[in-house]
Write an enzyme that holds these catalytic residues in place. Sequence first.
Site, PDB file in Angstrom:
ATOM      1  N   GLU A  24      52.999  53.100  26.898  1.00 43.19           N
ATOM      2  CA  GLU A  24      53.610  52.000  27.664  1.00 43.19           C
ATOM      3  C   GLU A  24      52.685  50.782  27.687  1.00 43.19           C
ATOM      4  O   GLU A  24      53.153  49.646  27.627  1.00 43.19           O
ATOM      5  CB  GLU A  24      53.957  52.490  29.081  1.00 43.19           C
ATOM      6  CG  GLU A  24      55.164  53.425  29.048  1.00 43.19           C
ATOM      7  CD  GLU A  24      55.147  54.531  30.093  1.00 43.19           C
ATOM      8  OE1 GLU A  24      54.394  54.436  31.080  1.00 43.19           O
ATOM      9  OE2 GLU A  24      55.916  55.506  29.908  1.00 43.19           O
ATOM     10  N   HIS A  41      47.869  54.395  26.887  1.00 42.84           N
ATOM     11  CA  HIS A  41      49.204  54.998  27.012  1.00 42.84           C
ATOM     12  C   HIS A  41      50.203  54.151  26.217  1.00 42.84           C
ATOM     13  O   HIS A  41      50.059  52.929  26.143  1.00 42.84           O
ATOM     14  CB  HIS A  41      49.608  55.076  28.484  1.00 42.84           C
ATOM     15  CG  HIS A  41      50.835  55.900  28.692  1.00 42.84           C
ATOM     16  ND1 HIS A  41      52.099  55.400  28.485  1.00 42.84           N
ATOM     17  CD2 HIS A  41      50.997  57.199  29.040  1.00 42.84           C
ATOM     18  CE1 HIS A  41      52.984  56.361  28.705  1.00 42.84           C
ATOM     19  NE2 HIS A  41      52.329  57.465  29.042  1.00 42.84           N
ATOM     20  N   GLU A  45      51.324  62.080  22.575  1.00 43.43           N
ATOM     21  CA  GLU A  45      52.579  61.793  23.262  1.00 43.43           C
ATOM     22  C   GLU A  45      53.530  61.091  22.299  1.00 43.43           C
ATOM     23  O   GLU A  45      53.442  59.861  22.132  1.00 43.43           O
ATOM     24  CB  GLU A  45      52.335  60.879  24.466  1.00 43.43           C
ATOM     25  CG  GLU A  45      51.418  61.457  25.514  1.00 43.43           C
ATOM     26  CD  GLU A  45      51.710  60.892  26.902  1.00 43.43           C
ATOM     27  OE1 GLU A  45      51.875  61.698  27.817  1.00 43.43           O
ATOM     28  OE2 GLU A  45      51.811  59.660  27.053  1.00 43.43           O
ATOM     29  N   ASN A  55      50.564  62.013  35.320  1.00 45.79           N
ATOM     30  CA  ASN A  55      50.504  60.551  35.226  1.00 45.79           C
ATOM     31  C   ASN A  55      51.643  60.010  36.080  1.00 45.79           C
ATOM     32  O   ASN A  55      52.794  60.044  35.674  1.00 45.79           O
ATOM     33  CB  ASN A  55      50.657  60.123  33.753  1.00 45.79           C
ATOM     34  CG  ASN A  55      50.746  58.610  33.605  1.00 45.79           C
ATOM     35  OD1 ASN A  55      50.520  57.869  34.558  1.00 45.79           O
ATOM     36  ND2 ASN A  55      51.077  58.162  32.397  1.00 45.79           N
ATOM     37  N   LYS A  62      52.301  57.072  36.889  1.00 43.17           N
ATOM     38  CA  LYS A  62      52.770  55.742  36.460  1.00 43.17           C
ATOM     39  C   LYS A  62      52.927  54.835  37.691  1.00 43.17           C
ATOM     40  O   LYS A  62      52.140  54.952  38.638  1.00 43.17           O
ATOM     41  CB  LYS A  62      54.049  55.878  35.634  1.00 43.17           C
ATOM     42  CG  LYS A  62      53.869  56.862  34.465  1.00 43.17           C
ATOM     43  CD  LYS A  62      54.975  56.845  33.440  1.00 43.17           C
ATOM     44  CE  LYS A  62      54.688  57.864  32.349  1.00 43.17           C
ATOM     45  NZ  LYS A  62      55.694  57.883  31.286  1.00 43.17           N
ATOM     46  N   SER A  86      58.217  64.662  28.264  1.00 41.00           N
ATOM     47  CA  SER A  86      59.249  65.538  28.831  1.00 41.00           C
ATOM     48  C   SER A  86      58.794  66.984  29.036  1.00 41.00           C
ATOM     49  O   SER A  86      59.559  67.924  28.814  1.00 41.00           O
ATOM     50  CB  SER A  86      60.530  65.483  27.984  1.00 41.00           C
ATOM     51  OG  SER A  86      61.048  64.158  27.968  1.00 41.00           O
ATOM     52  N   GLY A 141      59.946  60.404  28.738  1.00 39.03           N
ATOM     53  CA  GLY A 141      60.989  60.008  29.683  1.00 39.03           C
ATOM     54  C   GLY A 141      62.399  60.137  29.140  1.00 39.03           C
ATOM     55  O   GLY A 141      63.349  59.633  29.728  1.00 39.03           O
TER      56      GLY A 141
HETATM   57  P1  13P Z   1      57.489  62.146  30.836  1.00 36.35           P
HETATM   58  O1  13P Z   1      56.862  63.459  31.219  1.00 36.35           O
HETATM   59  O2  13P Z   1      58.227  61.481  31.966  1.00 36.35           O
HETATM   60  O3  13P Z   1      58.285  62.234  29.567  1.00 36.35           O
HETATM   61  O4  13P Z   1      56.266  61.130  30.533  1.00 36.35           O
HETATM   62  C1  13P Z   1      55.254  61.535  29.693  1.00 36.35           C
HETATM   63  C2  13P Z   1      54.149  60.562  29.800  1.00 36.35           C
HETATM   64  O5  13P Z   1      54.265  59.420  29.413  1.00 36.35           O
HETATM   65  C3  13P Z   1      52.899  61.016  30.429  1.00 36.35           C
HETATM   66  O6  13P Z   1      51.862  60.096  30.237  1.00 36.35           O
END
Ligand code: 13P
Length: 254
Positions: free
Chosen positions: A100, A98, A170, A12, A14, A216, A176
């Site tokens: 976010e 997601h 997740e 992803n 982003k 992560s 992150g």
């Molecule tokens: P990270 O791998 O940066 O922690 O992000 C995970 C994520 O949100 C994947 O959709």
Amino acid sequence: MDKERKLIIAGNWKMNKTVAEALDLVNGLKRELSNVKEVDIVVCPPFTALSEVSKAILDSNIRLGAQNMSEHNVGAFTGEIAAVMLKEFSVRYVILGHSERRQYQKESDDLIARKALAAHAASLKPIICVGETLQEREAGLTEKVLETQVRGSLAGLSRDQMVETIIAYEPVWAIGTGKTATTEQAQQAHAFIRSLLARLYDEATARKVRIQYGGSVKPSNARELMSQPDVDGALVGGASLEVRSFSDIVKNSI
Ligand code: 13P
């Protein structure tokens, strides 16, 4: 690694990568991963890079995903992208709900369910994200939150559609942050989600659904996470932005 379900590892990206940067990344992944047959490999660039990335991965083992889509098929929805538009670029998967988007765009389980139905109507496979916050985990609410999100965002999906749906667990506190769920925490949440699918559908359906872990994921923890019986892949954020780290995650998972 001998798994009941084929692993699916998705990047992803982003809101990262211009078209030129996206092409560099995907061309590097093609070189590194051309021999991999054991894992479904997916990249999810921003909308603006879908067209070029789609051309670059023709005749490769890398598949294309989008990061979001509209619940509507066509019409006056400024700034939105419909499933049929994604299909023009041979997109096969779409990330929905997601954390976010749940947080910043206030997406609800109900909206995510409508998007999932629209995705299936266009033969796109949704990757539906669920996960608890740190506060919810510490309050002992993890399973309750997962149950609400899974029930709500899968509402209305038939058995056949469910089998073609991917769930990404997740935990919000692991995204992150560099804090990965322990393998036990991941396995426990995945097993809970699968048992819930068995209740909502049936045992056979639940056994077919792939559940990715996200939060992560790195080359150093991929193998241990993927070795858990109910972990069927990864949804990778930060580490999917570099050729080396994403390809090592895939290779270490085999
Ligand atoms: P990270 O791998 O940066 O922690 O992000 C995970 C994520 O949100 C994947 O959709």
